[in-house]
Design a protein around this motif. Structure first.
Motif, short mmCIF file in Angstrom:
data_model
loop_
_atom_site.label_atom_id
_atom_site.label_comp_id
_atom_site.label_asym_id
_atom_site.label_seq_id
_atom_site.Cartn_x
_atom_site.Cartn_y
_atom_site.Cartn_z
N ASP A 106 0.85 -1.19 0.00
CA ASP A 106 0.00 0.00 0.00
C ASP A 106 0.88 1.24 0.00
N THR A 107 0.52 2.21 -0.85
CA THR A 107 1.22 3.49 -0.82
C THR A 107 0.63 4.32 0.29
N ALA A 108 1.51 4.85 1.16
CA ALA A 108 0.96 5.54 2.32
C ALA A 108 2.08 6.21 3.10
N VAL A 109 1.63 6.89 4.17
CA VAL A 109 2.53 7.42 5.17
C VAL A 109 2.31 6.59 6.43
N SER A 110 3.38 6.01 6.94
CA SER A 110 3.26 5.16 8.13
C SER A 110 4.08 5.75 9.27
N GLN A 111 3.60 5.54 10.48
CA GLN A 111 4.27 6.04 11.69
C GLN A 111 4.34 4.93 12.71
N THR A 112 5.42 4.94 13.49
CA THR A 112 5.53 4.03 14.63
C THR A 112 6.17 4.76 15.80
N PRO A 113 5.71 4.52 17.03
CA PRO A 113 4.57 3.65 17.35
C PRO A 113 3.25 4.40 17.20
N LYS A 114 2.15 3.71 17.34
CA LYS A 114 0.84 4.36 17.29
C LYS A 114 0.48 4.99 18.65
N TYR A 115 0.92 4.34 19.71
CA TYR A 115 0.71 4.86 21.06
C TYR A 115 2.05 4.87 21.79
N LEU A 116 2.25 5.90 22.60
CA LEU A 116 3.50 6.02 23.35
C LEU A 116 3.16 6.64 24.70
N VAL A 117 3.36 5.88 25.76
CA VAL A 117 3.11 6.37 27.12
C VAL A 117 4.44 6.37 27.84
N THR A 118 4.79 7.51 28.43
CA THR A 118 6.10 7.62 29.06
C THR A 118 6.04 8.63 30.19
N GLN A 119 7.09 8.67 30.99
CA GLN A 119 7.13 9.58 32.13
C GLN A 119 7.88 10.85 31.80
N MET A 120 7.57 11.87 32.55
CA MET A 120 8.28 13.15 32.39
C MET A 120 9.77 12.95 32.51
N GLY A 121 10.50 13.67 31.69
CA GLY A 121 11.96 13.62 31.74
C GLY A 121 12.58 12.61 30.82
N ASN A 122 11.77 11.67 30.32
CA ASN A 122 12.31 10.66 29.41
C ASN A 122 12.55 11.23 28.01
N ASP A 123 13.31 10.48 27.20
CA ASP A 123 13.55 10.81 25.80
C ASP A 123 12.89 9.73 24.95
N LYS A 124 12.18 10.17 23.91
CA LYS A 124 11.50 9.21 23.04
C LYS A 124 11.62 9.63 21.58
N SER A 125 11.42 8.65 20.69
CA SER A 125 11.44 8.93 19.25
C SER A 125 10.21 8.37 18.56
N ILE A 126 9.78 9.07 17.51
CA ILE A 126 8.69 8.62 16.65
C ILE A 126 9.26 8.54 15.23
N LYS A 127 8.92 7.44 14.55
CA LYS A 127 9.46 7.26 13.20
C LYS A 127 8.37 7.41 12.15
N CYS A 128 8.75 7.90 11.00
CA CYS A 128 7.81 8.10 9.91
C CYS A 128 8.45 7.71 8.59
N GLU A 129 7.66 7.06 7.75
CA GLU A 129 8.13 6.66 6.42
C GLU A 129 7.01 6.89 5.42
N GLN A 130 7.38 7.38 4.24
CA GLN A 130 6.40 7.51 3.15
C GLN A 130 6.96 6.84 1.90
N ASN A 131 6.06 6.14 1.19
CA ASN A 131 6.47 5.48 -0.06
C ASN A 131 5.73 6.06 -1.25
N LEU A 132 5.38 7.35 -1.12
CA LEU A 132 4.65 8.04 -2.19
C LEU A 132 5.59 8.75 -3.16
N GLY A 133 6.87 8.72 -2.86
CA GLY A 133 7.83 9.40 -3.72
C GLY A 133 7.81 10.91 -3.57
N HIS A 134 7.20 11.41 -2.48
CA HIS A 134 7.14 12.86 -2.25
C HIS A 134 8.50 13.41 -1.81
#
Lengths: 112, 115
Positions: free
Chosen positions: A1-29
């Motif tokens: 499927d051509t789309a924009v995908s993100q991971t994770p869908k849900y992220l629960v964490t505590q104050m002060g932590n460091d987190k990352s969200i990833k994104c990928e698109q295969n639309l050639g934009h």
């Protein structure tokens, strides 16, 4: 499927932590974005990249650092998370700047 | 400043009726106006857009009108169906840094279509 995908869908964490969200698109934009949607559904642009180059930075705290390893990927790293960072973060892509964007499914970040 | 105002914030209609959502923008240089539909738990999805050289655009049951002089544009949905229930966002393009554009979104309209 051509789309924009993100991971994770849900992220629960505590104050002060460091987190990352990833994104990928295969639309050639060439352009990718990060948007933040707050609890009132207000949608606001944070960053925009064009072909791996940062073009738009909307006065976002420097705890937020986007990184684009190639034009199909745009990741968002957040340091020292605060309660106010709780929101849904959307990745999007478009062929040209400020034009019709295709949005990903969102990442709901909850900081406790 | 950069501003897009959207009204109403909530709209309830009976199935089969029409729904109209209105937006105004602050910059006369804005030249692109998309509308997005966001269903619960999903990302916004483009449903129709219009550029400043066109006054009206229609796609089946949805249409958008643009009044450049008054700096406002509207979304019209005819023969509404329960599956049209969602949050609708208007947006307008604004110049950024003199060389590129960004989208500024309205505050959203929660449309409820009652069967």
């Amino acid at each position: 499927d051509t789309a924009v995908s993100q991971t994770p869908k849900y992220l629960v964490t505590q104050m002060g932590n460091d987190k990352s969200i990833k994104c990928e698109q295969n639309l050639g934009h060439d352009t990718m974005y990060w948007y933040k949607q707050d609890s009132k559904k207000f949608l606001k642009i944070m960053f925009s990249y064009n072909n791996k180059e940062l073009i738009i930075n909307e006065t976002v705290p420097n705890r937020f650092s986007p990184k684009s390893p190639d034009k199909a990927h745009l990741n968002l790293h957040i340091n020292s998370l605060e309660l106010g960072d709780s929101a849904v973060y959307f990745c999007a892509s478009s062929q040209d700047f400020g034009q019709d964007g295709t949005f990903g499914p969102g990442t709901r970040l909850t900081v406790t | 400043g950069e501003n897009v105002e959207q009204h109403p914030s909530t709209l309830s209609v009976q199935e089969g009726d029409s729904a109209v959502i209105k937006c105004t923008y602050s910059d006369s240089a804005s030249n692109y106006f998309p509308w997005y539909k966001q269903e619960l738990g999903k990302g916004p999805q483009l449903i129709i857009d219009i550029r400043s050289n066109v006054g009206e655009k229609k796609d089946q049951r949805i249409a958008v009108t643009l009044n450049k002089t008054a700096k406002h544009f509207s979304l019209h949905i005819t023969e509404t169906q329960p599956e049209d229930s969602a949050v609708y966002f208007c947006a307008a393009s604004f110049l950024y840094g003199g060389a590129t554009n960004k989208l500024i979104f309205g505050t959203g309209t929660l449309l409820a279509v009652q069967p």
